[in-house]
Design a protein around this motif. Structure first.
Motif, PDB file in Angstrom:
ATOM      1  N   ILE A  23       3.475  12.127 -16.581  1.00 13.07           N
ATOM      2  CA  ILE A  23       4.378  11.428 -17.512  1.00 13.07           C
ATOM      3  C   ILE A  23       4.851  12.405 -18.586  1.00 13.07           C
ATOM      4  N   PRO A  24       6.100  12.897 -18.448  1.00 12.02           N
ATOM      5  CA  PRO A  24       6.627  13.729 -19.523  1.00 12.02           C
ATOM      6  C   PRO A  24       6.623  12.911 -20.819  1.00 12.02           C
ATOM      7  N   HIS A  25       6.364  13.554 -21.934  1.00 11.17           N
ATOM      8  CA  HIS A  25       6.323  12.874 -23.243  1.00 11.17           C
ATOM      9  C   HIS A  25       5.175  11.869 -23.321  1.00 11.17           C
ATOM     10  N   GLU A  26       4.093  12.144 -22.614  1.00  9.64           N
ATOM     11  CA  GLU A  26       2.908  11.277 -22.723  1.00  9.64           C
ATOM     12  C   GLU A  26       2.201  11.525 -24.058  1.00  9.64           C
ATOM     13  N   ALA A  27       2.091  12.802 -24.439  1.00  9.08           N
ATOM     14  CA  ALA A  27       1.333  13.150 -25.645  1.00  9.08           C
ATOM     15  C   ALA A  27       2.287  13.302 -26.831  1.00  9.08           C
ATOM     16  N   PHE A  28       1.788  12.936 -28.017  1.00 11.83           N
ATOM     17  CA  PHE A  28       2.633  13.080 -29.211  1.00 11.83           C
ATOM     18  C   PHE A  28       1.787  13.425 -30.432  1.00 11.83           C
ATOM     19  N   VAL A  29       2.473  14.048 -31.381  1.00 15.68           N
ATOM     20  CA  VAL A  29       1.904  14.313 -32.701  1.00 15.68           C
ATOM     21  C   VAL A  29       2.434  13.208 -33.605  1.00 15.68           C
ATOM     22  N   TYR A  30       1.589  12.676 -34.478  1.00 12.47           N
ATOM     23  CA  TYR A  30       2.038  11.618 -35.378  1.00 12.47           C
ATOM     24  C   TYR A  30       2.266  12.201 -36.775  1.00 12.47           C
ATOM     25  N   ALA A  31       3.490  12.065 -37.285  1.00  6.78           N
ATOM     26  CA  ALA A  31       3.831  12.586 -38.620  1.00  6.78           C
ATOM     27  C   ALA A  31       4.371  11.446 -39.457  1.00  6.78           C
ATOM     28  N   LYS A  32       3.514  10.869 -40.288  1.00 12.00           N
ATOM     29  CA  LYS A  32       3.842   9.628 -41.005  1.00 12.00           C
ATOM     30  C   LYS A  32       5.118   9.734 -41.851  1.00 12.00           C
ATOM     31  N   HIS A  33       5.297  10.855 -42.543  1.00 11.29           N
ATOM     32  CA  HIS A  33       6.408  10.926 -43.503  1.00 11.29           C
ATOM     33  C   HIS A  33       7.650  11.627 -42.947  1.00 11.29           C
ATOM     34  N   ALA A  34       7.624  12.012 -41.687  1.00 12.26           N
ATOM     35  CA  ALA A  34       8.786  12.697 -41.101  1.00 12.26           C
ATOM     36  C   ALA A  34       9.862  11.683 -40.729  1.00 12.26           C
ATOM     37  N   ASP A  35      11.094  12.172 -40.506  1.00  7.48           N
ATOM     38  CA  ASP A  35      12.187  11.283 -40.080  1.00  7.48           C
ATOM     39  C   ASP A  35      11.809  10.574 -38.792  1.00  7.48           C
ATOM     40  N   SER A  36      11.205  11.335 -37.882  1.00 10.75           N
ATOM     41  CA  SER A  36      10.721  10.737 -36.647  1.00 10.75           C
ATOM     42  C   SER A  36       9.204  10.811 -36.676  1.00 10.75           C
ATOM     43  N   GLU A  37       8.562   9.633 -36.781  1.00  5.83           N
ATOM     44  CA  GLU A  37       7.090   9.613 -36.886  1.00  5.83           C
ATOM     45  C   GLU A  37       6.421  10.248 -35.665  1.00  5.83           C
ATOM     46  N   PHE A  38       7.063  10.057 -34.508  1.00  6.38           N
ATOM     47  CA  PHE A  38       6.457  10.504 -33.261  1.00  6.38           C
ATOM     48  C   PHE A  38       7.131  11.784 -32.778  1.00  6.38           C
ATOM     49  N   ARG A  39       6.355  12.852 -32.622  1.00  2.00           N
ATOM     50  CA  ARG A  39       6.886  14.105 -32.080  1.00  2.00           C
ATOM     51  C   ARG A  39       6.266  14.311 -30.706  1.00  2.00           C
ATOM     52  N   PHE A  40       7.060  14.127 -29.675  1.00  4.16           N
ATOM     53  CA  PHE A  40       6.520  14.161 -28.318  1.00  4.16           C
ATOM     54  C   PHE A  40       6.395  15.583 -27.789  1.00  4.16           C
ATOM     55  N   GLN A  41       5.311  15.814 -27.067  1.00  5.80           N
ATOM     56  CA  GLN A  41       5.049  17.129 -26.483  1.00  5.80           C
ATOM     57  C   GLN A  41       5.618  17.159 -25.063  1.00  5.80           C
ATOM     58  N   HIS A  42       6.104  18.307 -24.654  1.00  9.91           N
ATOM     59  CA  HIS A  42       6.622  18.418 -23.293  1.00  9.91           C
ATOM     60  C   HIS A  42       5.503  18.824 -22.358  1.00  9.91           C
ATOM     61  N   THR A  43       5.588  18.342 -21.123  1.00 10.92           N
ATOM     62  CA  THR A  43       4.523  18.576 -20.155  1.00 10.92           C
ATOM     63  C   THR A  43       4.337  20.072 -19.913  1.00 10.92           C
ATOM     64  N   HIS A  44       3.122  20.525 -20.087  1.00  8.04           N
ATOM     65  CA  HIS A  44       2.788  21.917 -19.770  1.00  8.04           C
ATOM     66  C   HIS A  44       2.536  22.021 -18.274  1.00  8.04           C
ATOM     67  N   PRO A  45       2.925  23.161 -17.649  1.00  7.51           N
ATOM     68  CA  PRO A  45       2.632  23.307 -16.218  1.00  7.51           C
ATOM     69  C   PRO A  45       1.123  23.314 -15.980  1.00  7.51           C
ATOM     70  N   ASP A  46       0.367  23.861 -16.951  1.00  7.74           N
ATOM     71  CA  ASP A  46      -1.092  23.864 -16.807  1.00  7.74           C
ATOM     72  C   ASP A  46      -1.674  23.095 -17.983  1.00  7.74           C
ATOM     73  N   ILE A  47      -2.294  21.973 -17.689  1.00  9.23           N
ATOM     74  CA  ILE A  47      -2.775  21.112 -18.779  1.00  9.23           C
ATOM     75  C   ILE A  47      -4.163  21.529 -19.279  1.00  9.23           C
ATOM     76  N   PHE A  48      -4.830  22.414 -18.532  1.00 11.54           N
ATOM     77  CA  PHE A  48      -6.211  22.789 -18.890  1.00 11.54           C
ATOM     78  C   PHE A  48      -6.228  24.098 -19.671  1.00 11.54           C
ATOM     79  N   PRO A  49      -7.275  24.350 -20.494  1.00 10.39           N
ATOM     80  CA  PRO A  49      -8.343  23.427 -20.877  1.00 10.39           C
ATOM     81  C   PRO A  49      -7.897  22.588 -22.079  1.00 10.39           C
ATOM     82  N   TYR A  50      -8.594  21.494 -22.296  1.00 12.25           N
ATOM     83  CA  TYR A  50      -8.319  20.694 -23.492  1.00 12.25           C
ATOM     84  C   TYR A  50      -9.589  19.973 -23.919  1.00 12.25           C
ATOM     85  N   LEU A  51      -9.548  19.455 -25.136  1.00 13.73           N
ATOM     86  CA  LEU A  51     -10.666  18.699 -25.682  1.00 13.73           C
ATOM     87  C   LEU A  51     -10.232  17.240 -25.769  1.00 13.73           C
ATOM     88  N   LEU A  52     -11.039  16.333 -25.257  1.00 14.49           N
ATOM     89  CA  LEU A  52     -10.743  14.903 -25.388  1.00 14.49           C
ATOM     90  C   LEU A  52     -11.777  14.282 -26.322  1.00 14.49           C
TER      91      LEU A  52
END
Length: 780
Positions: A162-191
């Motif tokens: 799902i492109p744009h699955e992950a987002f950064v939340y910025a409460k005071h920005a014009d757009s609260e939701f900043r969506f991340q683009h799908t990386h070809p390699d999703i690993f490693p990450y911390l959940l």
């Protein structure tokens, strides 16, 4: 008790309820093949896989083999169009409150006509508790799966598909939701999974993960302490109180101790020095709202600091947060984001997931589907069936905080795609590639304009859809349902532009295509395309002969001008469709006259012509656009010249229909027909110097990170060193700023006056962008 009833928000009673049609919630249930269920403390998440029968437009060539000359085939249609039924696979995800589990299971049982399903995969704390009930109601064996394994499997799946699955939340920005683009390699990450407690999991590969830490202070702590402090027993009510509270009334700040900032330690005066610190020294009653806010800050900051320490310890920069505690609540996301930014000085980003509530259910489903190997396919979110991410701020949307049987505002549907989708190997840096030129979630003026544009065009699309199925009396009713559905989507996007990730012209077009398919209008432009292809073929030899008579320099300019004139014929652009509707005689020569005179709006023609004086390219990949005049009189004469120069050519066209774009199956027939007239094309096909490959897309736009795997292989094997992207959708709305590791041509005629104005031009302005990567870039 109404199934899927949304109760009156003011009380706990179930008397006042609105019944939603269950078939709007549990869609395609009669064809369900496999189930998985994730039962938490209060919510049940259901996943099921089902087959969907829908119509597809197919084209089949008439046999012209006995007739070789143009005159003999005159009057014969080139191909026939038929509409056939096709069965595809779809995943459905729904959530409902545990209080409604019996009613929902009854509904599923009553509508489950398929008996192939013998087992239901289950995960989550409640899987054991409700095991007997599920087995009794559905007559299926419950097979329990490990919760953490399911969670990670689900997380990997959504991040990859799902492109744009992950987002950064910025409460005071014009757009609260900043969506991340799908990386070809999703690993490693911390959940960081925040349920009752907190689990911290390091994920290194598809099936390689480790729980590296955790905390007993999590969502359950917030709920439990919150209940003791405020006497509020419901989690959502507690969050609602927190959203209205002022934590500084309860928390002791640095300035309360030092009278201001503690400069030598870099601590600002507004920083919390002690959570609930004032309650020990102040002799007064504190409001429920203030205590809830202080508690939320305390727990979020604690979790944020833990996340930072583990991220630094394991050298990870991607940290995703999920679990019942988050659930898209702005206050929670803001406090966690603030905490992460503070402790890592901005080095680590707090990332949230649009569908984090479904990770366990997705993982359980995947465990049950391993024999089908769902990972060998690519999947795509179906915008017609998904409700999208909604703001759950209580003030914004009271219906969303209502007690409800199911959550019609939080459904997800995904289609299994026929082809595996991968990156174009020629992207200079796949990790930073963004397909879309303008993000409408951040540009309010552009958003308002394009939403208005798509609303204005709706009547025309409905008319076109009905006309494409004149022989079917119920087409009018289906077209009306399409209108209602798409208009509703546009209204949602006006209020919640972030519903499906970043809002772009591409996502608006894709949503429209999904809605058309939903109501069995697979290709409203099929007959127009057929007519225009037949017409353009009659002029092909004339165009080729007139070009051949020119000097080399004149010929190159004429071919480029022909390519641009062909691109004018786009039924997706209102300015053009109005002309084509009112003047059927409008043709290739008239289009050439409409073009802007040089210098063009973007004009790299001189650099292109200088390059052509050098050695030929090894292989050109051409992403083609429209049917009819565009492909036949614009593209083919142009690629013919490349073939004569000694350059191999790969024509990449859409796998499925969108507007009047040429599809791969149509292009196969057109190329055969042209080859029968033109020895240059005939020889190139025979010697495999001209290849036709589908791009894996059914969109008027182009995402170079989601292309057919076969195309990527062909591009690699042939040593492609030139990419040509044609058309407004593919070269302006998308890929205008795309950086490639080889030479590229991006060309289009601007057929929208607002967009032309934005780019500093007028309608029918020309963009001719020729780009050469620097040596350093070329080695990237």
């Amino acid at each position: 008790m109404a199934l899927c009833g949304v109760a009156d928000t003011g009380s706990h009673s179930m008397d006042k309820s609105i019944t939603l049609p269950p078939d709007e919630i549990f869609r395609n249930l009669e064809n369900a093949k496999r189930f998985a269920i994730d039962i938490g403390g209060s919510l049940t998440k259901l996943a099921y896989y089902s087959t969907v029968q829908h119509k597809v437009a197919k084209v089949r060539s008439f046999d012209h083999s006995a007739k070789v000359s143009l005159q003999e085939t005159d009057g014969d249609p080139l191909y026939e169009i038929s509409v056939q039924e096709e069965i595809t696979a779809r995943l459905h995800f729904i959530k409902f409150e545990n209080a409604y589990i019996e009613t929902c299971l009854d509904f599923i049982k009553d509508h489950l006509v398929n008996t192939e399903t013998k087992v239901i995969k289950a995960t989550g704390g409640g899987a054991h508790k409700f095991k007997d009930l599920i087995e009794k109601k559905l007559k299926l064996k419950v097979d329990k799966e490990d919760e953490m394994t399911c969670l990670i499997k689900g997380c990997n799946f959504v991040l990859k598909n799902i492109p744009h699955e992950a987002f950064v939340y910025a409460k005071h920005a014009d757009s609260e939701f900043r969506f991340q683009h799908t990386h070809p390699d999703i690993f490693p990450y911390l959940l960081i999974n925040i349920g009752s407690g907190v689990s911290i999991v390091k994920v290194e590969a598809e099936d390689k993960f480790e729980r590296i830490g955790g905390s007993s202070i999590g969502g359950g702590t917030f709920w439990g302490l919150g209940a003791l402090l405020t006497k509020t027993k419901r989690f959502d009510e507690l969050l609602q109180l927190a959203s209205k509270g002022q934590h500084t009334n309860v928390d002791m700040l640095v300035k309360d101790i030092y009278g201001g900032a503690y400069g030598s330690l870099g601590l600002t005066g507004d920083l919390i020095a002690s959570s609930f610190g004032k309650s020990a020294t102040t002799d007064k009653e504190f409001s429920k709202e203030d205590m809830a806010k202080s508690l939320l800050h305390m727990i979020s900051n604690d979790i944020g600091q833990l996340a930072c320490l583990y991220a630094k310890l394991h050298n990870l920069t991607r940290v995703y947060f999920g679990g019942f505690f988050i659930r898209g609540h702005p206050v929670t996301m803001h406090t966690i984001t603030y905490s992460i930014n503070f402790f890592t000085k901005g080095e680590v980003q707090a990332l949230f997931l649009r569908h984090e509530g479904y990770l366990g259910a997705i993982g359980a489903f995947l465990k049950g589907a391993e024999e089908d190997n769902p990972n060998q396919y690519s999947w795509g979110e179906n915008y017609a069936g998904s409700s999208g991410l909604m703001s759950v701020s209580p003030e914004l949307n009271p219906i969303q905080r209502a007690r409800s049987g199911t959550f019609p505002f939080d459904m997800l549907e995904m289609d299994r795609l026929e082809r595996q989708l991968v990156n174009l190997p020629l992207l200079q840096d796949a990790t930073s590639y963004i397909p879309d030129t303008v993000d409408l979630t951040e540009d309010a003026l552009a958003r308002e304009y394009w939403l208005y544009c798509f609303e204005e065009a709706l009547d025309g699309v409905v008319k076109r859809a009905i006309a494409s199925q004149k022989d079917q009396p119920e087409a009018v009713e289906r077209a009306e349902k399409f209108r209602q559905k798409y208009r509703h989507k546009l209204q949602t996007l006006r209020h919640q532009p972030f519903a499906y990730g970043s809002l772009t012209v591409r996502s608006l077009l894709d949503t429209r295509e999904h809605c058309l398919n939903e109501f069995n209008f697979p290709d409203p432009y099929s007959k127009i395309k057929q007519k225009e292809n037949d017409m353009a073929l009659k002029y092909y030899l004339k165009v080729v002969k007139s070009v051949e008579e020119l000097s080399w320099e004149q010929r190159q300019f004429n071919l480029v001008k022909g390519l641009l004139a062909g691109n004018v014929f786009d039924w997706g652009a209102k300015a053009v469709s109005d002309v084509l509707e009112s003047d059927p005689e409008f043709g290739f020569e008239q289009a050439k006259q409409q073009l802007q005179e040089r210098p063009w709006l973007v004009d790299a023609y001189n650099q292109w012509i200088e390059r052509l004086k050098g050695p030929p390219h090894k292989c050109a990949l051409f992403f083609v656009d429209n049917s009819g005049i565009d492909i036949i009189l614009g593209v083919f004469p142009f690629i013919r010249e490349l073939l004569i120069r000694g350059t191999e050519v790969v024509l990449a066209s859409n796998s499925g229909p969108a507007l009047n774009d040429v599809t791969n199956s149509e292009l196969q027939i057109l190329t055969e027909r042209i080859a029968a007239m033109d020895p240059v094309i005939h020889a190139a096909l025979k010697e495999d110097r001209l290849a036709l490959v589908q791009n894996g897309s059914s969109s008027p736009c182009l995402d170079l990170s989601r292309l057919d795997k076969v195309l990527a292989t062909v591009v690699r094997e042939r040593g492609t060193d030139l990419v040509i992207i044609e058309g407004m959708g593919r070269a302006i709305h998308t890929n205008y700023y795309a950086m490639l590791s080889c030479e590229s041509l991006k060309l289009a005629v601007i057929k929208n006056s607002w967009l032309a104005d934005r780019l500093g031009g007028k309608i029918f302005s020309v963009v001719f962008k020729y780009e050469v990567p620097s040596k350093a870039q070329g080695q990237h």
